[in-house]
Design an enzyme around this catalytic site. Structure first.
Site, PDB file in Angstrom:
ATOM      1  N   LEU A 125       6.803  50.515  38.509  1.00  0.00           N
ATOM      2  CA  LEU A 125       6.360  50.005  37.209  1.00  0.00           C
ATOM      3  C   LEU A 125       4.945  50.509  36.894  1.00  0.00           C
ATOM      4  O   LEU A 125       4.689  51.011  35.810  1.00  0.00           O
ATOM      5  CB  LEU A 125       6.375  48.469  37.206  1.00  0.00           C
ATOM      6  CG  LEU A 125       5.869  47.782  35.929  1.00  0.00           C
ATOM      7  CD1 LEU A 125       6.800  48.066  34.753  1.00  0.00           C
ATOM      8  CD2 LEU A 125       5.736  46.265  36.145  1.00  0.00           C
ATOM      9  N   GLU A 127       1.425  52.504  36.573  1.00  0.00           N
ATOM     10  CA  GLU A 127       0.963  53.878  36.371  1.00  0.00           C
ATOM     11  C   GLU A 127      -0.559  53.908  36.477  1.00  0.00           C
ATOM     12  O   GLU A 127      -1.212  52.861  36.519  1.00  0.00           O
ATOM     13  CB  GLU A 127       1.437  54.402  35.010  1.00  0.00           C
ATOM     14  CG  GLU A 127       2.950  54.450  34.894  1.00  0.00           C
ATOM     15  CD  GLU A 127       3.444  54.970  33.540  1.00  0.00           C
ATOM     16  OE1 GLU A 127       2.589  55.443  32.747  1.00  0.00           O
ATOM     17  OE2 GLU A 127       4.651  54.896  33.289  1.00  0.00           O
ATOM     18  N   ASN A 129      -2.910  54.466  34.447  1.00  0.00           N
ATOM     19  CA  ASN A 129      -3.671  53.813  33.382  1.00  0.00           C
ATOM     20  C   ASN A 129      -2.997  52.559  32.835  1.00  0.00           C
ATOM     21  O   ASN A 129      -3.453  51.987  31.845  1.00  0.00           O
ATOM     22  CB  ASN A 129      -3.920  54.793  32.231  1.00  0.00           C
ATOM     23  CG  ASN A 129      -4.816  55.940  32.645  1.00  0.00           C
ATOM     24  OD1 ASN A 129      -5.892  55.719  33.195  1.00  0.00           O
ATOM     25  ND2 ASN A 129      -4.370  57.165  32.415  1.00  0.00           N
ATOM     26  N   GLY A 131      -1.663  49.151  34.535  1.00  0.00           N
ATOM     27  CA  GLY A 131      -1.346  48.215  35.602  1.00  0.00           C
ATOM     28  C   GLY A 131      -0.752  46.963  34.977  1.00  0.00           C
ATOM     29  O   GLY A 131       0.448  46.848  34.757  1.00  0.00           O
ATOM     30  N   ILE A 157       2.881  52.865  44.498  1.00  0.00           N
ATOM     31  CA  ILE A 157       4.267  52.489  44.771  1.00  0.00           C
ATOM     32  C   ILE A 157       4.493  52.343  46.269  1.00  0.00           C
ATOM     33  O   ILE A 157       4.316  53.294  47.037  1.00  0.00           O
ATOM     34  CB  ILE A 157       5.244  53.533  44.192  1.00  0.00           C
ATOM     35  CG1 ILE A 157       4.952  53.767  42.708  1.00  0.00           C
ATOM     36  CG2 ILE A 157       6.687  53.085  44.421  1.00  0.00           C
ATOM     37  CD1 ILE A 157       4.968  52.531  41.848  1.00  0.00           C
ATOM     38  N   GLU A 363       1.243  42.834  42.495  1.00  0.00           N
ATOM     39  CA  GLU A 363       2.201  42.062  41.680  1.00  0.00           C
ATOM     40  C   GLU A 363       1.498  41.096  40.735  1.00  0.00           C
ATOM     41  O   GLU A 363       1.947  39.980  40.499  1.00  0.00           O
ATOM     42  CB  GLU A 363       3.218  41.347  42.568  1.00  0.00           C
ATOM     43  CG  GLU A 363       4.120  42.334  43.304  1.00  0.00           C
ATOM     44  CD  GLU A 363       5.376  41.720  43.867  1.00  0.00           C
ATOM     45  OE1 GLU A 363       5.932  40.811  43.228  1.00  0.00           O
ATOM     46  OE2 GLU A 363       5.796  42.163  44.942  1.00  0.00           O
ATOM     47  N   THR A 365      -2.806  40.501  39.416  1.00  0.00           N
ATOM     48  CA  THR A 365      -4.048  39.986  39.974  1.00  0.00           C
ATOM     49  C   THR A 365      -4.138  38.469  39.800  1.00  0.00           C
ATOM     50  O   THR A 365      -3.387  37.863  39.036  1.00  0.00           O
ATOM     51  CB  THR A 365      -5.251  40.628  39.266  1.00  0.00           C
ATOM     52  OG1 THR A 365      -5.207  40.249  37.881  1.00  0.00           O
ATOM     53  CG2 THR A 365      -5.222  42.149  39.391  1.00  0.00           C
ATOM     54  N   SER A 366      -5.109  37.876  40.500  1.00  0.00           N
ATOM     55  CA  SER A 366      -5.327  36.435  40.333  1.00  0.00           C
ATOM     56  C   SER A 366      -5.620  36.099  38.879  1.00  0.00           C
ATOM     57  O   SER A 366      -5.200  35.049  38.366  1.00  0.00           O
ATOM     58  CB  SER A 366      -6.485  35.975  41.230  1.00  0.00           C
ATOM     59  OG  SER A 366      -6.129  36.059  42.591  1.00  0.00           O
ATOM     60  N   GLU A 367      -6.334  36.980  38.202  1.00  0.00           N
ATOM     61  CA  GLU A 367      -6.658  36.745  36.790  1.00  0.00           C
ATOM     62  C   GLU A 367      -5.401  36.745  35.920  1.00  0.00           C
ATOM     63  O   GLU A 367      -5.251  35.909  35.010  1.00  0.00           O
ATOM     64  CB  GLU A 367      -7.644  37.805  36.299  1.00  0.00           C
ATOM     65  CG  GLU A 367      -9.040  37.702  36.909  1.00  0.00           C
ATOM     66  CD  GLU A 367      -9.113  38.184  38.354  1.00  0.00           C
ATOM     67  OE1 GLU A 367     -10.081  37.823  39.052  1.00  0.00           O
ATOM     68  OE2 GLU A 367      -8.203  38.919  38.811  1.00  0.00           O
TER      69      GLU A 367
END
Length: 380
Positions: A125, A127, A129, A131, A157, A363, A365-367
Site C-alpha cells: 500500500l 509509497e 510519498n 504513507g 514492504i 500500520e 502512526t500513533s497520531e
C-alpha cells in the site's frame, strides 16, 4: 468479556512458546546483526500452523480465532520482534486480504501455499510519498485487453524481496477517488515485477523491508481481488485487523523486555541487596506490569469483537495506539533497570528497545490512530 483461555487456546499458546524458544531464541542476535531474513524458519512455522492461523482448514490453515492469533504473536514477539512482525504481516495483511476479499477460486489458488509457509506473503500500500495519505498513490494500473499493466513502486514492504505472493493496491481511476483504487495479486516471477532497495533499519532487522517495483508488469484480470475500484475500501478493512496484530506484537515485545528486567533486577545486587528491593526499581516494575496487562486486555477486546464479526475500527486503533506506546515505555524502562549493561548487545533489552519503536509507526502512526479513534467517537 471472558479472557479465561480454553484448553485448546492454552495449548496453542504453549506450543507457540515452545516453538519460539527452540527455533528462534538461539538465533535472535545472529539474525539481527546480519539483517538476515530466515526464510527457512517460516516454512517450519508453516508446518507448526503459525503461517495460516486464521485461514480455514479447507484452505490448509489452522482455522483458529483471533484470540489464538493474538496469543501466538505475543509468544513469538516476546522472543523476537522481527519474527513476530513478519508473522503478523504475512497473516494479517497478505493472507488476510485474500481471505476476506478473494473469490473461491482465488482462495484455493493462493491460501494453501501461504498457510503452509511455502509461499511468503507481502502487502503493498505504502509509497515513498504516500504513507498515511494513501489516496494520492502514484502506482497505477491500466486495462489492456484481459489484463492490467501495473507501473510504479511500493516502499516499506515487509518481504518486498522474498515474498512470493504480493497483494498490491494500485490506482485504477482518478487521483483522490476512493473508488478509483484496486487490489491485485502479483506473483514473484511475473515479468516487470522486481525487488528494489532493502532498508537498513534501526530495529526489526531480521524482518525484511524493501521496495517492490513494477515496470509494465502484466497482471491477469483473474488476479483482481473483489471488484475493480474497491481496493482502498478493502485496504482500510484489512488494516482494522492488522492493527490488532501490531497491538499483539507490541504486547509481546513489552513482555519480553519486562521479563528480562524482572529477572535481572532479582539477580543484580547493589549495596548488599538485589536492586528489585529498591523502591525506584520496584515501582518501575509495577508500572510496566500494569501497563502490559492493560494493553493485553485492550488487544483481546478488539480480538473478541473481530471474532463476533462486530466493527473493530475504534477498538483496534485504541489497542494498537496504547499497546505500541506501552512497548516503547516498557523497553525504555527495561534498559534503565539494566543500567550500563542495558546499553550493550550482550544483554537482551537493547534489542527490545530498538524493535519497539516500529510499533508506533507501522500500520498507521500513533497520531493516525488518534485521528481514527476521534473520528469514531465523533461519528453521528
Amino acid at each position: 468479556m471472558e479472557l479465561i483461555l480454553s484448553e485448546s487456546q492454552l495449548l496453542v499458546k504453549q506450543s507457540t512458546r515452545d516453538f519460539a524458544e527452540r527455533h528462534i531464541r538461539p538465533h535472535v542476535m545472529e539474525w539481527d546483526e546480519a539483517q538476515t531474513f530466515p526464510a527457512d524458519l517460516f516454512r517450519e512455522m508453516g508446518e507448526a500452523g503459525l503461517m495460516g492461523i486464521l485461514v480455514p482448514e479447507a484452505y490448509g490453515g489452522a482455522g483458529l480465532n483471533y484470540h489464538d492469533y493474538v496469543n501466538a504473536i505475543v509468544e513469538v514477539a516476546r522472543v523476537c520482534g522481527s519474527i513476530g512482525l513478519s508473522m503478523a504481516a504475512h497473516n494479517s495483511l497478505c493472507s488476510g486480504h485474500i481471505l476476506q476479499f478473494a473469490n473461491e477460486e482465488q482462495k484455493k489458488r493462493w491460501l494453501p501455499g501461504l498457510a503452509s509457509g511455502k509461499s511468503i506473503g507481502a502487502w503493498g500500500l505504502t509509497e515513498a510519498n504516500t504513507g498515511s495519505d494513501a489516496m494520492r498513490m502514484k502506482c497505477v494500473a491500466r486495462p489492456d485487453g484481459d489484463d492490467w499493466i501495473l507501473n510504479g513502486a511500493k516502499t516499506w514492504i515487509t518481504h518486498g524481496i522474498t515474498g512470493n505472493i504480493a497483494v498490491v493496491v494500485a490506482r485504477t481511476g482518478e487521483l483522490l477517488d476512493s473508488r478509483g483504487i484496486t487490489a491485485f495479486v502479483v506473483e514473484r516471477g511475473m515479468e516487470g515485477f522486481k525487488a528494489g532497495k532493502k532498508e537498513n533499519k534501526l530495529g526489526m532487522r531480521a524482518s525484511e523491508t524493501a521496495e517492490m517495483i513494477f515496470e509494465d508488469c502484466r497482471v491477469p484480470s483473474s488476479h483482481v481481488l473483489g471488484n475493480v475500484g474497491e481496493g482502498f475500501i478493502q485496504a482500510m478493512k484489512v488494516l482494522d485487523g492488522g492493527r490488532i496484530s501490531i497491538a499483539a506484537l507490541s504486547v509481546g515485545i513489552a513482555k519480553g523486555a519486562y521479563g528480562a528486567a524482572l529477572k535481572y533486577s532479582k539477580e543484580r545486587h547493589q549495596f548488599g541487596k538485589p536492586i528489585s528491593s529498591f523502591q525506584g526499581i520496584a515501582f518501575k516494575l509495577a508500572d510496566m506490569a500494569t501497563e502490559i496487562e492493560a494493553a493485553e486486555l485492550l488487544t483481546h477486546h478488539s480480538a473478541h469483537l473481530k471474532n463476533r464479526g462486530e466493527p473493530t475500527t475504534q477498538a483496534s486503533a485504541s489497542a494498537k495506539y496504547y499497546a505500541s506506546e506501552v512497548a516503547v515505555r516498557v523497553a525504555n524502562e527495561a534498559v534503565q533497570v539494566f543500567g550500563g549493561y542495558g546499553y550493550t548487545k550482550d544483554f537482551p533489552v537493547e534489542k527490545y528497545y530498538r524493535d519497539a519503536k516500529l510499533c508506533t509507526i507501522g500500520e498507521g502512526t500513533s497520531e493516525i490512530q488518534k485521528l481514527v479513534i476521534a473520528r469514531e467517537l465523533l461519528r453521528d
